[in-house]
Write a protein that holds these residues in place. Structure first.
Motif: not given
Length: 320
Positions: A171-181
């Motif tokens: 994968r090649r991505v533009e990371p925006h947020h980390l979310v915990a659930s």
């Protein structure tokens, strides 16, 4: 007005740690001194080894930069208590963090005022953790740190990803947020190859690599990263399909089950549907049992076969 020099220096350091940048005028107003005094105090902090960056001119400001060592943090009572409790309780899902967290906690407790140490100790002694037999996957903190830095710096990253079907993919991505659930961590990112938003389980990510290519941050489709990730989790394809039409209000069912809110849809005031679809047959059975009311079920054949087998097993146990 803060006239005592040591107290004013500590207060200045505390302010620099709470915001990315302050203007000299703002700091002077907060401390009740002149901007000239602020400049002298900033020079004193620099002489003590604190890396304070500054810009000149009418709009000049100051910010605490990164240096060769982390400067001492100044925490108020609530912040110190929150950090101490978090170090004790929040490292359970991060691989290899227990010893590191306890070392940091020992350093913090050593310098806590006696009144705060007593509060933290009482809270820790009164708190216990239940270890469940089915534990969520643990996440490498180094991986979390790398992804968080990429989110902060708006830097494109590549990584290997284990899909839900068990296949390996790049994968090649533009990371925006980390979310915990629910004990799991997710990365919300824009996939550059698919030109679309994607949600990735972080425990399935391996070998993240920064590309040194920076991007302009995008707006999350609904403006709320956590809500968007929750919606995607709720609508993600599952191996086993099971939809229950429940004879109870949607709000009642939300209180009874661990199902995501997006999986529970009202039909009328006294009826709702619950999407119990899952990759786990026992998980579907547990969700249905938690409904605790009458329902009809539209499910795949393997789901109904599993439920019949479970019912027969329970009936034999009761007959004995």
């Amino acid at each position: 007005m803060t006239t005592d020099l040591p107290a004013r220096m500590l207060r200045l350091l505390s302010l620099l740690q709470t915001r990315r940048e302050w203007s000299g005028t703002e700091l002077a107003e907060r401390l009740g001194v002149t901007t000239r005094t602020i400049r002298r105090d900033i020079d004193r902090l620099r002489d003590l080894g604190y890396p304070v960056d500054g810009t000149t001119g009418h709009t000049g400001g100051y910010r605490l930069a990164s240096g060769t060592a982390m400067p001492p943090l100044i925490l108020d009572d609530d912040e110190a208590t929150a950090v101490a409790v978090a170090l004790r309780t929040a490292a359970g899902n991060l691989t290899g963090m227990e010893e590191t967290a306890l070392r940091a906690l020992a350093k913090l407790e050593q310098v806590l005022p006696r009144r705060l140490r007593a509060q933290v100790t009482a809270l820790q002694q009164a708190t216990a953790t239940i270890e469940w037999a089915r534990r969520v996957p643990r996440v490498d903190p180094t991986l979390l740190t790398a992804l968080a830095a990429a989110c902060r710096d708006h830097e494109t990253v590549t990584f290997d990803y284990l899909t839900s079907s068990g296949a390996q993919a790049s994968r090649r991505v533009e990371p925006h947020h980390l979310v915990a659930s629910g004990g799991l961590w997710y990365l919300l990112a824009h996939d550059t190859d698919k030109d679309d938003w994607r949600v990735y389980r972080i425990d399935r990510i391996a070998h993240p690599a920064p590309t040194r290519r920076h991007f302009a941050p995008r707006s999350v489709p609904n403006g709320d990263p956590a809500a968007y990730v929750a919606e995607k989790i709720a609508t993600a394809p599952a191996r086993h399909r099971a939809i229950a039409t429940v004879h109870a209000p949607a709000d009642t069912i939300r209180r009874r089950t661990w199902a995501l809110a997006g999986r529970i849809q009202p039909i009328d005031a006294n009826t709702c549907t619950v999407d119990c679809s899952s990759n786990s047959l026992p998980g579907i059975a547990q969700t249905l049992a938690a409904l605790d009311t009458d329902y009809t079920l539209d499910a795949d054949q393997e789901v109904t076969a599993y439920l019949r087998k479970t019912t027969e097993r329970t009936t034999r146990a009761l007959d004995r």
